[in-house]
Design an enzyme around this catalytic site. Structure first.
Site, PDB file in Angstrom:
ATOM      1  N   ASP A   3       0.917  -1.378   0.218  1.00 38.31           N
ATOM      2  CA  ASP A   3       0.335   0.567   0.099  1.00 38.31           C
ATOM      3  C   ASP A   3       0.967   1.264  -0.038  1.00 38.31           C
ATOM      4  OD1 ASP A   3       0.863   0.125   2.541  1.00 38.31           O
ATOM      5  OD2 ASP A   3      -1.049  -0.123   3.700  1.00 38.31           O
ATOM      6  N   GLU A  12       3.342   1.890   2.256  1.00 39.87           N
ATOM      7  CA  GLU A  12       3.665   2.057   3.706  1.00 39.87           C
ATOM      8  C   GLU A  12       5.361   1.767   4.369  1.00 39.87           C
ATOM      9  OE1 GLU A  12       0.970   1.774   6.356  1.00 39.87           O
ATOM     10  OE2 GLU A  12      -0.633   3.643   5.818  1.00 39.87           O
ATOM     11  N   ARG A  49      15.429  24.057  -2.269  1.00 35.26           N
ATOM     12  CA  ARG A  49      14.934  24.930  -3.402  1.00 35.26           C
ATOM     13  C   ARG A  49      13.477  26.147  -3.140  1.00 35.26           C
ATOM     14  NH1 ARG A  49      15.665  22.222  -9.004  1.00 35.26           N
ATOM     15  NH2 ARG A  49      14.610  20.749  -7.963  1.00 35.26           N
ATOM     16  N   ASP A  66      23.488  32.332 -12.970  1.00 34.09           N
ATOM     17  CA  ASP A  66      22.087  33.523 -12.423  1.00 34.09           C
ATOM     18  C   ASP A  66      22.787  33.717 -11.274  1.00 34.09           C
ATOM     19  OD1 ASP A  66      22.025  31.743  -9.943  1.00 34.09           O
ATOM     20  OD2 ASP A  66      21.006  30.345 -11.045  1.00 34.09           O
ATOM     21  N   LYS A  95      19.685  36.086 -15.594  1.00 33.10           N
ATOM     22  CA  LYS A  95      18.913  34.483 -15.782  1.00 33.10           C
ATOM     23  C   LYS A  95      17.785  35.015 -14.536  1.00 33.10           C
ATOM     24  CE  LYS A  95      17.441  30.110 -13.625  1.00 33.10           C
ATOM     25  NZ  LYS A  95      18.131  28.963 -13.571  1.00 33.10           N
ATOM     26  N   ARG A 124      13.777  34.238 -14.513  1.00 31.94           N
ATOM     27  CA  ARG A 124      12.062  33.252 -14.640  1.00 31.94           C
ATOM     28  C   ARG A 124      11.186  33.971 -14.390  1.00 31.94           C
ATOM     29  NH1 ARG A 124      12.831  27.787 -14.873  1.00 31.94           N
ATOM     30  NH2 ARG A 124      14.737  27.377 -13.093  1.00 31.94           N
ATOM     31  N   ASP A 131      27.110  25.853  -9.999  1.00 38.95           N
ATOM     32  CA  ASP A 131      25.759  25.836  -9.538  1.00 38.95           C
ATOM     33  C   ASP A 131      25.543  24.668  -8.460  1.00 38.95           C
ATOM     34  OD1 ASP A 131      22.630  26.904  -9.203  1.00 38.95           O
ATOM     35  OD2 ASP A 131      22.783  25.942 -11.210  1.00 38.95           O
ATOM     36  N   THR A 137      17.602  20.065 -14.983  1.00 42.46           N
ATOM     37  CA  THR A 137      16.778  19.742 -16.250  1.00 42.46           C
ATOM     38  C   THR A 137      17.948  19.788 -17.072  1.00 42.46           C
ATOM     39  OG1 THR A 137      16.525  21.377 -16.809  1.00 42.46           O
ATOM     40  CG2 THR A 137      14.557  20.006 -16.604  1.00 42.46           C
ATOM     41  N   THR A 172      20.018  25.172 -17.199  1.00 43.11           N
ATOM     42  CA  THR A 172      20.217  26.653 -16.953  1.00 43.11           C
ATOM     43  C   THR A 172      21.868  26.192 -17.643  1.00 43.11           C
ATOM     44  OG1 THR A 172      19.327  26.624 -15.329  1.00 43.11           O
ATOM     45  CG2 THR A 172      21.373  28.142 -14.581  1.00 43.11           C
TER      46      THR A 172
END
Ligand code: R5P
Length: 322
Positions: free
Chosen positions: A38, A40, A101, A176, A205, A207, A230, A235, A238
């Protein structure tokens, strides 16, 4: 061997835990992991923990077996179990701490999830929390009322990168404005490692509504080897965007450097982007979403185990740790 300390590594953090334990001349303590139909789960220490100085490693990234939320619960309940079983001290080591973040409100009534994660961990009556390269150091340090230990991979990264750099000028760049402090610290470390000047650059940068824009650039990257620094790659957008901008401004080679590789979405394509020579990452997150070809040709992995072993040595009451 550790005498009074116990080191556990949960789920996919086992390989990193084993490496860290080996550096301490020890081995991981035994525990059981059961996941039920389930959704858990029940994780419990098998080796006795009464009176012990316990360290629990669980890097909170999603993988094929468990989501980041699953892992957060696994860590919380395991910390609770060792405390209930009589551990003298309990330290949580989350090399990658999920939700880092979400450290500030960007919309009215936004959650401050990074702080709520801290509150959940503290509810398990822990003695210390350890992480590596938090997204926002101040937010991480301020979220906890218990002692925190913030580790940084920049020395290990600089040592791995130094032999790859030739005679060309070297520039460390932030992709950034939010990452300027991190990149500047890395620049200082690399300068010491190389024993020659390292310059700095920055890309704009912004967004808005999920769309990234901004092409203002500070710094001179012409003819230089540029290292874009960074905290994490998600993804890879950047890094790829910044690499193309620096190559367009005349950079010789561009390397991307980050501590945590989440590698979601089109990360494989981003890492294979011809603007990026190579990506340097640590093993806080297993790169299981990348293809073998990308891992072999485009990625270099620097182990975070020496940092974790060092943190355990620093926090451990067991004289065998020292
Ligand atoms: C954002 O502030 C972070 O430091 C990273 O720059 C960002 O999360 C990277 O995301 P992606 O790889 O998807 O561009």
């Amino acid at each position: 061997m550790l005498k009074k300390a116990r080191l556990f590594a949960l789920g996919a953090s086992r390989p990193l835990g084993e490496k860290s334990a080996a550096l301490l001349g020890s081995a991981l303590s035994a525990h059981e992991e059961r996941r039920f139909e389930d959704g858990e789960h029940k994780f419990r220490p098998i080796d006795p923990v009464r009176g012990a100085d316990v360290f629990v490693i669980h890097s909170l990234f999603a993988d094929a077996a468990a989501t980041a939320n699953d892992k957060l619960c696994e860590l919380l309940f395991f910390l609770g179990a060792v405390r209930d079983a009589g551990a003298a001290r309990v330290s949580a080591i989350a090399p990658y701490l999920a939700y880092g973040r979400k450290d500030r409100r960007t919309n009215p009534q936004d959650p401050l999830t990074a702080r709520y994660v801290a509150q959940l961990l503290e509810a398990m009556v822990i003695d210390a929390v350890v992480t590596i390269d938090a997204h926002n150091l101040s937010a991480f340090e301020n979220a906890f009322r218990r002692p925190v230990l913030h580790l940084e991979a920049r020395v290990q990264m600089a040592e791995r990168l130094a032999p790859r750099l030739g005679a060309a000028p070297v520039v460390v760049a932030s992709p950034d404005p939010g990452g300027v402090k991190r990149a500047q610290l890395f620049r200082e470390t690399l300068e010491k490692t190389l024993g020659r000047p390292v310059e700095f650059a920055l890309l704009e940068k912004r967004r808005a509504g999920g769309v990234v824009s901004g092409d203002l650039m500070a710094g001179n990257v012409g003819g230089a080897d540029v290292l874009i620094v960074d905290d994490l790659i998600s993804t890879g957008g950047t890094m790829a965007r910044a690499a193309r901008a620096f190559r367009g401004a005349g950079a010789n080679r561009v390397f991307s450097v980050a501590t945590h590789g989440l590698f979601v979405g089109d990360a494989c394509a981003a890492l294979a982007d011809s603007a990026i020579e190579k990506t340097f990452i640590t093993d806080t997150i297993a790169p299981y979403r990348l293809t073998d070809a990308v891992i072999k040709d485009r990625l270099e992995i620097v182990s975070a185990a020496p940092l974790i072993a060092g943190a355990i040595r620093a926090l451990c009451c067991d004289e065998q740790c020292r």
